[in-house]
Design a protein around this motif. Structure first.
Motif, mmCIF file in Angstrom:
data_model
loop_
_atom_site.group_PDB
_atom_site.id
_atom_site.type_symbol
_atom_site.label_atom_id
_atom_site.label_comp_id
_atom_site.label_asym_id
_atom_site.label_seq_id
_atom_site.Cartn_x
_atom_site.Cartn_y
_atom_site.Cartn_z
ATOM 1 N N THR A 153 -0.175 1.790 -20.442
ATOM 2 C CA THR A 153 1.454 2.543 -20.608
ATOM 3 C C THR A 153 2.092 2.096 -21.897
ATOM 4 O O THR A 153 2.369 3.158 -22.697
ATOM 5 C CB THR A 153 2.282 1.801 -19.957
ATOM 6 O OG1 THR A 153 1.239 1.877 -18.920
ATOM 7 C CG2 THR A 153 2.939 2.989 -20.203
ATOM 8 N N LEU A 337 1.810 11.937 -19.482
ATOM 9 C CA LEU A 337 1.227 12.635 -18.162
ATOM 10 C C LEU A 337 -0.823 12.318 -17.989
ATOM 11 O O LEU A 337 -1.134 12.444 -16.559
ATOM 12 C CB LEU A 337 1.307 14.170 -17.797
ATOM 13 C CG LEU A 337 0.072 15.207 -17.024
ATOM 14 C CD1 LEU A 337 1.268 14.748 -15.682
ATOM 15 C CD2 LEU A 337 0.203 16.316 -17.850
ATOM 16 N N ARG A 340 -1.135 9.051 -16.046
ATOM 17 C CA ARG A 340 -1.309 8.881 -14.641
ATOM 18 C C ARG A 340 -2.528 10.012 -14.219
ATOM 19 O O ARG A 340 -2.800 9.221 -13.315
ATOM 20 C CB ARG A 340 -0.290 9.382 -13.559
ATOM 21 C CG ARG A 340 1.164 8.938 -14.558
ATOM 22 C CD ARG A 340 1.941 9.146 -13.233
ATOM 23 N NE ARG A 340 2.696 10.544 -13.756
ATOM 24 C CZ ARG A 340 3.699 10.910 -14.874
ATOM 25 N NH1 ARG A 340 3.982 10.231 -15.543
ATOM 26 N NH2 ARG A 340 4.209 12.319 -14.863
ATOM 27 N N ARG A 343 -5.474 7.732 -13.880
ATOM 28 C CA ARG A 343 -5.902 6.949 -13.119
ATOM 29 C C ARG A 343 -6.708 7.338 -11.500
ATOM 30 O O ARG A 343 -7.331 7.195 -10.666
ATOM 31 C CB ARG A 343 -4.939 6.367 -12.577
ATOM 32 C CG ARG A 343 -4.431 5.141 -13.558
ATOM 33 C CD ARG A 343 -3.021 4.041 -13.115
ATOM 34 N NE ARG A 343 -1.975 4.825 -12.975
ATOM 35 C CZ ARG A 343 -1.076 4.893 -14.015
ATOM 36 N NH1 ARG A 343 -1.546 4.620 -15.337
ATOM 37 N NH2 ARG A 343 -0.244 5.365 -13.630
ATOM 38 N N ALA A 344 -6.301 8.278 -11.529
ATOM 39 C CA ALA A 344 -6.921 9.232 -10.464
ATOM 40 C C ALA A 344 -8.447 10.366 -10.217
ATOM 41 O O ALA A 344 -9.021 10.093 -10.183
ATOM 42 C CB ALA A 344 -5.957 10.679 -10.002
#
Length: 521
Positions: A153, A337, A340, A343-344
């Motif tokens: 982050t 963005l 995130r 991570r997916a």
């Protein structure tokens, strides 16, 4: 010779179970502001290029001098990042950050009062020295301040700060140029430097780990000479419009040979300034090359965008700065963005898609002409920014993830060096494409003019428009606009090809981890 570590700590690692403390966020804000100063310097200059080319309001800089005013900074920045990383590991990251800030601030003041284009080019090179000390320290200090849970982050925020510079730099430059002389765009760095120095003492940790390494002066000399020769050959080849000139061919071939020798030397040195062995990791290589190609297109497109807006559309510097700002919207959305999404879905899918979006953004310039409305232009800028923002943060995190803790300074130097090498090559290559294509396009339109006047008009669209005003020949001004737009189309296609190559490289080098989308790599 093996590196010897000595440790003295003033920083307490964060508890992974807790959120970052207020002091950690303040430390990050200092590091982001430090990087912002470096990026701000690149973006403020883009809007000032047309002013610098003006013999009355600026320095009367020629097209190749304008390219060098950008390239001297990024070239020195790139090659000395290797040394900056070693020095940061050896003497402490905060100490090098402070030293770099002082050099950067003093050189900014020198550039602001430069009396000629060559003097400005030299001052910009000294600014590159300061930046080369700043950048490795900022990323290494992030790795030092934040634990693994929060580091991604923090790096995303750090990467996204380039978007703030892209947004504020052109607008700030335009506002300054509308009210003050061109040197004010460099003096704005001085108060930022003062604030960063104060914040560094207040919030950044002191020496945590020192890595006693020998310096590698031969590597620095070889890399500097090799890259300088290549960039000189590319810029001068475009300026002379003669790529068969023995001097141009000799510079390109000699530069390439020096770079090869540099790589061979670094492989044999126990403590290289630029650790070529890091490229044995295919993911490190893929991420580094992708970053380089991203900034190749970014810096190149920012170079010709300013001339398109101020030259073809007749905008003031402030209007130009406001018109460029939408690219920052894309970067500011894309960077957070992407964290995130990775991570997916993993780095492979996210960064490949991001670079394909960037490719579309670059290619769409071919649909612009001298009469295009700005809303269409803004859409293309947002696409560029969104793709670049979503590509840079995950690739930077992937690069840092494969580094041992004691080599974060040198590793971050590799990351930032690849950015700057991409940037300097982008300005050199796309700028030379712009000059060469424009000259080929405008030369047939100059028939009937005196030879000296025709030679002057071939230099750049600005020179053609100046001659048009003097001779009261409005057709020459129209020809300049048409010739520049055509040259911009060709340059944008080259930038799009580079971004597409980056997408292919990421897709190939990260293929082994694609089966685990949640792994982040």
């Amino acid at each position: 010779m093996a590196a010897q570590n000595t440790a003295t700590t003033d920083a307490t690692p964060a508890d992974p179970a807790r959120s970052p403390t207020g002091r950690q966020w303040l430390a990050l804000s200092v590091l982001v502001l430090s990087q912002l100063a470096v990026w701000l310097d690149n973006t403020v200059l883009n809007v000032a290029l047309k002013t610098l080319a003006d013999p009355d309001r600026g320095l009367g800089a020629t097209p190749n001098q304008l390219q060098w005013s950008i390239s001297s900074y990024t070239l020195v920045f790139a090659v000395l990042l290797f040394t900056g990383g070693v020095l940061a590991d050896r003497y402490g990251h905060r100490r090098l950050l402070l030293t770099g800030m002082l050099v950067f601030g003093a050189a900014s003041a020198w550039a602001g009062y430069a009396g000629s284009a060559p003097e400005l080019i030299v001052a910009r090179g000294v600014m590159g020295i300061g930046s080369a000390l700043i950048m490795p320290a900022t990323l290494a200090l992030i790795a030092q301040v934040f634990d693994e849970r929060h580091r991604a982050t923090a790096i995303a925020i750090w990467s996204g700060s380039s978007g703030i510079a892209i947004a504020t730099g052109p607008m700030l430059s335009g506002a300054l140029l509308d009210h003050f002389w061109w040197g004010s765009v460099f003096l704005v760095n001085v108060p930022i430097v003062a604030l960063c120095v104060a914040g560094s003492f207040a919030f950044l940790p002191g020496v945590v780990t020192r890595v006693r390494q020998k310096f590698d002066p031969l590597g620095v000399v070889l890399s500097t000479a090799g890259l300088f020769a290549i960039v000189w050959g590319v810029i001068e080849g475009g300026h002379r419009n003669d790529w068969t000139d023995p001097a141009i061919l000799g510079a390109l071939a000699g530069g390439a040979a020096l770079v090869v020798v540099f790589v061979l030397v670094e492989l044999r040195v126990a403590n290289p300034s630029f650790d070529v062995r890091l490229f044995h990791d295919i993911r490190f290589t893929g991420a580094s090359v992708a970053v380089m190609l991203t900034f190749f297109g970014l810096n190149g497109s920012m170079y010709y965008t300013s001339f398109y807006l101020q030259g073809v559309h007749g905008q003031t510097p402030l209007e130009c700065g406001l018109s460029i700002a939408p690219v920052a919207l894309g970067v500011l959305v894309g960077a957070p963005l992407s964290a995130r999404l990775v991570r997916a879905h993993g780095v492979r899918r996210v960064v490949t898609a991001a670079m394909l979006i960037t490719t579309v953004g670059f290619f769409c310039y071919v649909f612009l002409d001298e009469h295009s409305g700005l809303p269409l232009f803004w859409v293309f800028l947002v696409l560029q920014g969104l793709g670049m923002g979503a590509a840079v943060a995950p690739t930077t995190e992937a690069i840092m993830a494969v580094l041992p803790a004691e080599r974060t300074g040198a590793g971050s130097a590799v990351n930032n060096a690849m950015r700057q090498i991409g940037g300097v090559l982008g300005v050199a290559v796309l700028g030379s494409v712009l000059v060469s294509v424009y000259r080929d396009r405008i030369t047939p339109k100059l028939g009937g003019l005196p030879p000296r006047a025709a030679d002057a008009a071939e230099e750049s669209p600005e020179a053609t428009r100046l001659l048009s005003a003097r001779l009261r020949l409005p057709r020459l001004s129209d020809a300049a606009d048409q010739g520049f737009v055509h040259a911009m189309h060709v340059a944008s296609v080259v930038g799009a090809i580079a971004a597409a190559a980056g997408a292919l490289i990421i897709w190939w080098t990260f293929r082994r981890s694609s089966s685990k989308p949640g792994a982040g790599l």
